[in-house]
Design a protein around this motif. Sequence first.
Motif, short mmCIF file in Angstrom:
data_model
loop_
_atom_site.label_atom_id
_atom_site.label_comp_id
_atom_site.label_asym_id
_atom_site.label_seq_id
_atom_site.Cartn_x
_atom_site.Cartn_y
_atom_site.Cartn_z
N ARG A 167 0.83 -1.21 0.00
CA ARG A 167 0.00 0.00 0.00
C ARG A 167 0.86 1.25 0.00
O ARG A 167 2.00 1.27 0.46
CB ARG A 167 -0.93 0.00 1.21
CG ARG A 167 -0.23 0.11 2.55
CD ARG A 167 -1.22 -0.01 3.70
NE ARG A 167 -0.53 -0.01 4.99
CZ ARG A 167 -0.24 1.09 5.68
NH1 ARG A 167 -0.59 2.29 5.22
NH2 ARG A 167 0.39 1.02 6.84
N GLY A 168 0.29 2.31 -0.52
CA GLY A 168 0.98 3.59 -0.55
C GLY A 168 1.06 4.22 0.82
O GLY A 168 0.32 3.85 1.74
N GLU A 171 -2.21 5.49 2.12
CA GLU A 171 -3.31 4.52 2.11
C GLU A 171 -3.43 3.88 3.49
O GLU A 171 -2.42 3.49 4.09
CB GLU A 171 -3.04 3.47 1.05
CG GLU A 171 -4.23 2.60 0.70
CD GLU A 171 -3.91 1.66 -0.47
OE1 GLU A 171 -4.73 0.77 -0.73
OE2 GLU A 171 -2.83 1.82 -1.08
N ALA A 245 5.35 7.66 -2.84
CA ALA A 245 4.77 6.46 -3.45
C ALA A 245 5.38 5.22 -2.82
O ALA A 245 6.53 5.22 -2.39
CB ALA A 245 5.00 6.45 -4.96
N ASP A 252 -0.16 5.02 -6.76
CA ASP A 252 -0.04 6.09 -5.76
C ASP A 252 0.17 7.46 -6.39
O ASP A 252 -0.41 8.45 -5.95
CB ASP A 252 1.13 5.79 -4.81
CG ASP A 252 0.96 4.50 -4.05
OD1 ASP A 252 -0.20 4.05 -3.89
OD2 ASP A 252 1.97 3.93 -3.60
N ARG A 253 1.01 7.51 -7.41
CA ARG A 253 1.33 8.77 -8.09
C ARG A 253 1.29 8.53 -9.61
O ARG A 253 2.32 8.53 -10.28
CB ARG A 253 2.73 9.27 -7.68
CG ARG A 253 2.89 9.58 -6.21
CD ARG A 253 2.24 10.91 -5.80
NE ARG A 253 2.61 12.00 -6.70
CZ ARG A 253 3.77 12.68 -6.63
NH1 ARG A 253 4.67 12.34 -5.71
NH2 ARG A 253 4.02 13.67 -7.46
#
Length: 276
Positions: A167-168, A171, A245, A252-253
């Motif tokens: 996960r980012g 997140e 990220a 994420d980005r």
Amino acid sequence: MTSQSSTTVPARLGAPAPAPAPAPVAVHLGDPHAPRTACVLAPVMAQWDHGAFFEPVAEALLSTGHRVTVYDTLSLLRAGDDLAALADRWADVLRAEQPDLLAGNALGGAVVQQLLDRPWTHRTRVVLLSAPTVADETLDATLERIAAAVEPDGTAAALRLLHEVVRGPAEPSPAPGAPGHLDDEALSGWRLATGLRLLRRADARRRVEAFPGKLLHVYGTESRLVRHHHLATGPGHTRVGIPEAGMRPHADRPDATRQAVAAFLAPPSTKRIHEK
């Protein structure tokens, strides 16, 4: 080309019948008549997502004249395979495509790196998203912890552990409960555990460092899994770290990741990639 007989040869008494040859599963994006071909290998997935993971990056390829085929990397996996065996099987499929670009995310990128000592890859450009060149003890231990959870705790529990490390940074941690419907629990668990274990002791440094073509590594600077020191480069190669990220910089980005890939694919006079 001769046709293959449909007659089945019975196995000897007491011997198992040979397993059918696995067939590649893929989705095709873009204009089928585009002048360039891009082949993309997916990360480990308990269930194939039909190429959705690559959507944030696909436009950078489509806009530069590529027709894109995104493959389910595990669709060619057989019981007993290691990373080299899986890469050998993919080599036959990808070589026939005569790709101008090879790309891979995580396991898919590790498979691509296994192929870079083959002369037919030397004319391609290579884009790798969070794809380890070399696995160290920490990466091995993390992946094994997730894979080992499948048998006693179930696929859903293992997927929660995987989500925790991919996960980012913005997140939230996964909530308790199932991550969603699994069409085939047994197959999903096998894909997840076997796929993650393929990266155990992976080491393609020699192949990557000697690769004469253009190569781009993109990774998240805050990844909890694949980090800068897991990536090898040679002359003419680039590493781009995406700030803020994690293991999935393309999720994420997406804008920053897409820009890094587009800059890599741009003509030399317009490139503006800054190595992180």
